[in-house]
Design a protein around this motif. Structure first.
Motif: not given
Ligand code: SAM
Length: 273
Positions: A164-170
């Motif tokens: 749910d929280h995964w992103s390349e920005k994160r």
């Protein structure tokens, strides 16, 4: 649902999305011989059979042994576990040093430090617990473990919420934080000392990228060989057009299918000539 970008990135590493369905095995430590299957990379660790009743045993994923064995802690060492909660690595390092080493176990999270204190008290570990940002710790240590906060891509069969929280920005944001932590940890390290950096994620930005940053910032930071007999692949020296120092190959990338564990990354760094 696995984000499609994560799926693509896993594929580039030769990993399939099915790793997230894999069941990982758990283990316990014991100095007395047990009639149980031994963990191949540490003689005093035993895989738990399915019908094992927990009792008072400390149960963990046997991949957690790897950074602790790489640290090669001795009872005379001054050890800092800079991101220690809930306390798995602190527990293992205490066991490895027969509870005779001086360990500072720190974590920034007040809630997680409660669990850490609970473990330190329950098992009477030779650890002093601190609750602050690792970047505020002062002093000097000859063995430091930085089991860093990370995006957790390697935590298979555990925490589907990570998607749910995964992103390349994160990932980029976490990598920035990891670079600050590793630089401070290295500043606290005595000459001749050892710093082990580990994560439970696959992303190169949080792994090789962070260690490569350290090597280029500090000329006295060198990668050392990891002497642990576990199936793994080498750290990457190029990824997606980025070139890392050749010595990054000394790092361990441990994938779920290698040993039926969570995914893990381990780097052993020494401070010296
Ligand atoms: C991967 S977990 C550590 C797991 C632990 N080493 C173990 O074996 O049980 C990462 C930890 O880093 C902590 N953390 C995040 N930022 C931190 C900081 N700036 N200083 C210290 N701890 C931090 C988190 O609260 C979290 O408990």
């Amino acid at each position: 649902m696995i984000p499609s970008k994560l799926g693509e990135r896993l594929e580039k590493l030769g990993l399939s999305e099915s790793i997230y369905e894999q069941r990982t095995r758990k283990c316990i430590l014991s100095r007395t011989d047990m009639e149980m299957e031994k963990v191949p990379w540490y003689e005093s660790a035993y895989f738990l059979p399915d019908d094992f009743h927990k009792k008072d045993s400390f149960v963990f994923d046997p991949v957690s042994l790897v950074p602790c064995l790489a640290l090669d802690a001795k009872k005379e060492d001054k050890i800092l576990d800079i991101c220690a909660a809930p306390g798995t690595k602190t527990f293992i390092i205490s066991f490895l040093t027969r509870n005779e080493a001086y360990i500072i176990a720190n974590d920034i999270s007040r809630l997680r430090v409660k669990r850490l204190k609970g473990i330190v008290n329950k098992y009477d570990l030779s650890a002093e617990v601190l609750n602050m940002s690792g970047r505020k710790i002062a002093g000097s240590f000859n063995k430091i473990i930085l089991d860093a906060p990370c995006s957790g891509e390697g935590m298979v069969n555990k925490n589907k919420k990570l998607f749910d929280h995964w992103s390349e920005k994160r990932i980029r944001m976490i990598a920035k934080k990891q670079k600050k932590l590793i630089a401070h940890a290295f500043e606290l390290l005595e000459w001749g000392g050892t710093l082990v950096y580990s994560t439970c994620t696959f992303s190169t930005e949080e792994n090789e990228g962070v260690v490569d940053f350290l090597l280029s910032k500090y000329k006295d930071a060198k990668l050392a060989d990891i002497d642990v007999n576990i199936v793994h692949t080498q750290g990457l020296i190029d990824w997606d057009g980025k070139k890392y120092d050749n010595s990054l190959a000394k790092c361990f990338r441990i994938y779920p299918q290698h040993n039926n564990t969570s995914g893990f990354f381990v780097a052993k760094i020494s401070k010296g000539e």
